[in-house]
Design a protein around this motif. Structure first.
Motif, PDB file in Angstrom:
ATOM      1  N   MET A 131       8.661   4.977  -6.072  1.00 51.03           N
ATOM      2  CA  MET A 131       7.999   5.131  -4.770  1.00 51.03           C
ATOM      3  C   MET A 131       8.889   4.642  -3.624  1.00 51.03           C
TER       4      MET A 131
ATOM      5  N   ASN B  47      -6.477   4.764   2.670  1.00 49.98           N
ATOM      6  CA  ASN B  47      -5.965   5.714   3.666  1.00 49.98           C
ATOM      7  C   ASN B  47      -5.532   7.002   2.983  1.00 49.98           C
TER       8      ASN B  47
ATOM      9  N   GLY C 184      -1.809   7.459   1.628  1.00 52.13           N
ATOM     10  CA  GLY C 184      -1.531   6.919   0.303  1.00 52.13           C
ATOM     11  C   GLY C 184      -2.150   7.763  -0.793  1.00 52.13           C
TER      12      GLY C 184
ATOM     13  N   ASP D  96       0.851  -1.191   0.000  1.00 51.54           N
ATOM     14  CA  ASP D  96       0.000   0.000   0.000  1.00 51.54           C
ATOM     15  C   ASP D  96       0.889   1.244   0.000  1.00 51.54           C
ATOM     16  N   LEU D  97       0.538   2.187  -0.850  1.00 50.32           N
ATOM     17  CA  LEU D  97       1.377   3.380  -0.963  1.00 50.32           C
ATOM     18  C   LEU D  97       1.387   4.206   0.328  1.00 50.32           C
ATOM     19  N   GLY D  98       0.274   4.190   1.051  1.00 48.63           N
ATOM     20  CA  GLY D  98       0.237   4.896   2.335  1.00 48.63           C
ATOM     21  C   GLY D  98       1.213   4.280   3.325  1.00 48.63           C
ATOM     22  N   VAL D  99       1.342   2.958   3.269  1.00 44.62           N
ATOM     23  CA  VAL D  99       2.282   2.270   4.159  1.00 44.62           C
ATOM     24  C   VAL D  99       3.715   2.616   3.739  1.00 44.62           C
TER      25      VAL D  99
ATOM     26  N   SER E 171       4.741   5.265   2.238  1.00 44.59           N
ATOM     27  CA  SER E 171       4.994   6.659   2.607  1.00 44.59           C
ATOM     28  C   SER E 171       5.281   6.777   4.108  1.00 44.59           C
TER      29      SER E 171
END
Lengths: 400, 393
Positions: A134, B121, B124, A99-102, A104
């Motif tokens: 990323m 979220n 992200g 997950d990109l939020g993770v 980040s």
């Protein structure tokens, strides 16, 4: 001279399974904490277990990767930085993320090495380039990618590439199945998969339910890539992953041992022309599995990769127990996993080399009372076997 | 509120243009079978549709939402390279590879990025927004997000967002062809529709599609947030997608949708709703609690807690002794005089330890991690009981 081989990455569903995987030959293990992974039903690791697991693996030259590959919601993400600090303190070797939020959050709060999980379904060069930007240093490719395609992705990006070599398969593109979310109220992408793909379905093609065809049409055969190890090596695939954090000690040990032995043979000889190849394949059939296929490793998975059967247990071998203590010339203490009897012939699996047969000449409780049968969930004394060690697996043939 | 919907054919387009009302804010998604997951439109038909759209100055968006392994991705890229991309106001993409390709090869082209898979979220979503920059004109969000989350995101994100307002809910997307093996040889075709039911599930009639991209399974109930359009607009979400491609949706619903989005009616009439072949649900719009059952997936009492932990009971010999597998250094400096235990059933026991022995019978004063020791028997304790030096606080 030693020839290059990929890393063998085995599952560690619990601390005990981590030890089994490492001792039986895994170069690296992957595991989950109590949160943030995709196996809510696994034992997973407490902080102390994680610390012990990392110390155990590192002291034996194996690496530890921690899965953080759920698609996290905001409230889950808020708890992540504290866990990242713990992982940094423990010096885990990488985290596996989808997950990109993770990603980040990891980059903001730590210097942990990031591996992109197969859950992100990275399938092509362009996608790998995006995830590289990323912050991913390694890509665990989607299981739909062939080895040849993986080689192209590696060449085009220079990223470390990891591929699954063995284990259960999702039919769906990973991360693209939410059956459990809508039918069971359990988020499959946060560890609640209910395996609805293994159910039998009646398929109605023309609205005439009486003519519906029954099939396990979404159930995939298991992956077995041992015959394709030369292709993995030619493609310079960095890591070969074994699926199965929810699977047994027997599975973790056997698969690690077989692939570990095969790769060790290659390192020494530069080929797989070993007479043991048949033995290795035979060993892979001794653990619980569905029919095997090579999935999409050599060409895109076709009709022959559909299992189309009810899940059933027709194992040739079952694990009888795990050695807890080996008292030289006296006895082995065995944590019993399945019943066996006095007089049975068991097989003890050493960490390296062939199995050794052991006849159960006596079977006693810890206080020395003779037993007529061992009971799963107990500890028993059986005869000592030279060479047997703590954490050796003991198994028994149940079908010939 | 902008109505975002799909056009699959000239007939669809004609019907839409006849039905549309002055003041209707809309956008039309055009796809083709090579690039879109469910489209039956050929590339030639797509080109015809684009020409018609250009002639009438219609806002059309190209859809490229199929997922591809590398070899297939190369073929998709070739198609993209040869399409008249300037005739589209934007392209909507889902595969991160497609995102990267458009970003690097066609930096002038606006993107609508489909983040329906995960992306639950704000951290992200903000990262996507930052990465895509001005090229991204819209983020298309997951239908697993609750209204509370949507409201929060719409307030925080600079990029406009879109959600699904009506249509099938995709449950499963496989690249494998799973239906054709069940078809009779003479019946085999390139686009198969079916429905599936399992006795192991209480739900029946999952719609299924197989085409060149693989196999898709949808929920037995379809999504409809049409009764919440006002609320959605108040959240500052101004793009709602209505998918009328299946189940005679164009025939049954188009006029009502146009009336609804034009503000001519406040809601879809019950008569029209009845035409839909499956129940309509709000999905996770009100609340998403798909993690609450996790605590029931395993027995927390058999899981160790780190504080004051000693180990686990691995064997019980009634009236004789218990075997304790020590898993920490709690007894390294000396065994405790008593221990606290929690059984798998949740019973709590305190046990005095007048002695601790090895399996050989030898009494010991200390023990290390991974040692197996024997301690006195106590009634009610079973295997997997967790042992601590003190009661947990």
């Amino acid at each position: 001279m030693s020839f290059w081989t990929p890393e063998l990455l085995s599952p560690a569903g619990s601390l005990e399974k981590l030890k089994v995987s490492v001792l039986y030959g895994a170069d690296a293990v992957y595991l989950g904490g109590q949160k943030f992974g995709l196996r809510q039903a696994s034992d997973n690791f407490t902080y102390e277990e994680l610390a012990e697991g990392v110390e155990f693996a590192h002291s034996r030259g194996s690496l530890v990767y921690v899965v953080l590959n759920s698609f996290l919601h905001d409230k889950d993400l808020a708890e992540l930085p504290e866990f990242l600090n713990l992982l940094s303190e423990l010096k885990v070797d990488a985290v596996i993320v989808s997950d990109l939020g993770v990603i980040s959050t990891i980059k903001k709060h730590s210097n942990l090495v990031i591996h992109l999980s197969t859950q992100a379904s990275c399938l092509n060069v362009e996608s790998a380039k995006l995830w590289q930007q990323m912050g991913a240093q390694r890509i665990v490719l989607g299981r739909e990618v062939t080895i040849k395609e993986a080689a192209k992705i590696k060449k085009a990006t220079g990223l470390e590439i990891e591929m699954f070599v063995h284990g259960s398969m999702c039919m769906a593109f990973s991360g693209n199945c939410v059956i459990s979310n809508y039918t069971q109220g359990r988020d499959s992408n946060r560890g609640g998969c209910a395996h609805s793909c293994r159910f039998e379905y009646s398929i109605d093609f023309d609205g005439k339910s009486e003519e519906a065809k029954k099939a396990y049409f979404m159930s995939s055969k298991d992956l077995e890539g041992i015959r394709l190890l030369p292709e993995f090596i030619d493609a310079k695939i960095d890591s070969l992953k074994v699926e199965g954090r929810n699977k047994s000690h027997h599975y973790a040990g056997t698969i690690s041992k077989v692939y570990g032995d095969a790769l060790r043979y290659y390192r020494e000889h530069g080929n797989f022309l070993s007479t043991d190849m048949l033995l290795w394949e035979e060993e892979l059939r001794k653990v619980s599995h569905r029919d095997y296929s090579t999935g999409s490793l050599d060409s895109y998975a076709g009709e022959d990769t559909i299992y189309n059967q009810r899940e059933h247990d027709d194992n040739e071998f079952v694990v009888s127990g795990i050695v807890l203590e080996a008292s030289k010339d006296q006895h082995l203490l065995v944590d019993v996993k399945s019943a066996f009897l006095p007089g049975d012939i068991l097989e003890v699996m050493p960490f390296k080399g062939p199995t050794t047969k052991l006849r159960v000449d006596f079977l006693k409780t810890l206080s020395g009372v003779d037993l007529v049968k061992s009971k799963p969930g107990s500890v028993v004394k059986i005869p000592f076997l030279p060479g047997a060690e703590k954490f050796n697996l003991i198994r028994k043939a149940v079908r010939v | 509120m902008k109505l975002v919907t799909y056009i699959e054919s000239e007939a669809d387009l004609d019907q839409f243009l006849k039905a549309k009302k002055p003041g209707l804010d809309y956008e039309l998604i055009l796809g083709c079978d090579a690039l879109s997951r469910y489209s039956k439109t050929t590339i030639d038909e797509l080109l015809t549709l684009v020409n018609l759209a250009v002639k009438d100055n219609l806002p059309v968006v190209l859809e490229w939402d199929a997922l591809y392994q590398e070899e297939r991705f190369q073929k998709a890229k070739m198609i993209i390279d040869h399409l008249p991309l300037h005739d589209f106001k934007a392209i909507r993409v889902q595969d991160p590879g497609a995102v990267h390709y458009i970003r690097t090869q066609f930096p002038w082209m606006k993107m609508q990025v489909i983040l329906e898979n995960g992306n639950h979220n704000l951290e992200g979503l903000k990262k996507w927004q930052e990465y895509l920059g001005e090229q991204c004109e819209r983020l298309i969000l997951s239908n697993e997000l609750s209204k509370e989350m949507l409201k929060d995101y719409a307030g925080e994100l600079k990029t406009p967002i879109e959600i699904q307002g009506f249509g099938r809910i995709l449950l499963f997307y496989s690249p494998r062809l799973l239906l054709s093996p069940l078809e009779k040889e003479e019946m085999k075709k390139t686009y198969i529709e079916a429905s599936g039911s399992s006795e192991e599930s209480p739900h029946t009639g999952f719609p299924l599609i197989e085409n060149q991209h693989g196999t898709f399974m949808f929920n037995v109930k379809d999504l409809s947030l049409l009764d919440h359009l006002k609320e959605i607009e108040e959240m500052k979400i101004h793009h709602v997608r209505v998918d009328l491609r299946f189940d005679h949706g164009f025939e049954n619903y188009l006029n009502s949708m146009i009336d609804l989005f034009s503000g001519e009616i406040a809601e879809i009439s019950p008569e029209v709703k009845k035409l839909h072949p499956r129940p309509l649900i709000k999905g996770f719009y009100n609340i998403n609690k798909t993690d609450v059952l996790f605590t029931k997936l395993k027995n927390k009492r058999t899981q160790r807690q780190d504080q004051n932990y000693v180990g686990e009971i691995v064997d019980v010999e009634r009236d004789q002794q218990l075997a304790l597998l020590i898993k920490t250094e709690a007894f390294k400096e000396g065994v405790a005089s008593s221990v606290f235990m929690i059984t798998p059933e949740g019973k709590e026991k305190t046990l005095t330890l007048p002695w601790v022995k090895l399996s050989t019978g030898e009494e010991i004063k200390s023990a290390g991690k991974n040692d197996l020791v024997l301690i006195p028997y106590i009634n009610g304790v079973t295997v997997k009981t967790q042992v601590y030096t003190k009661a947990r606080t």
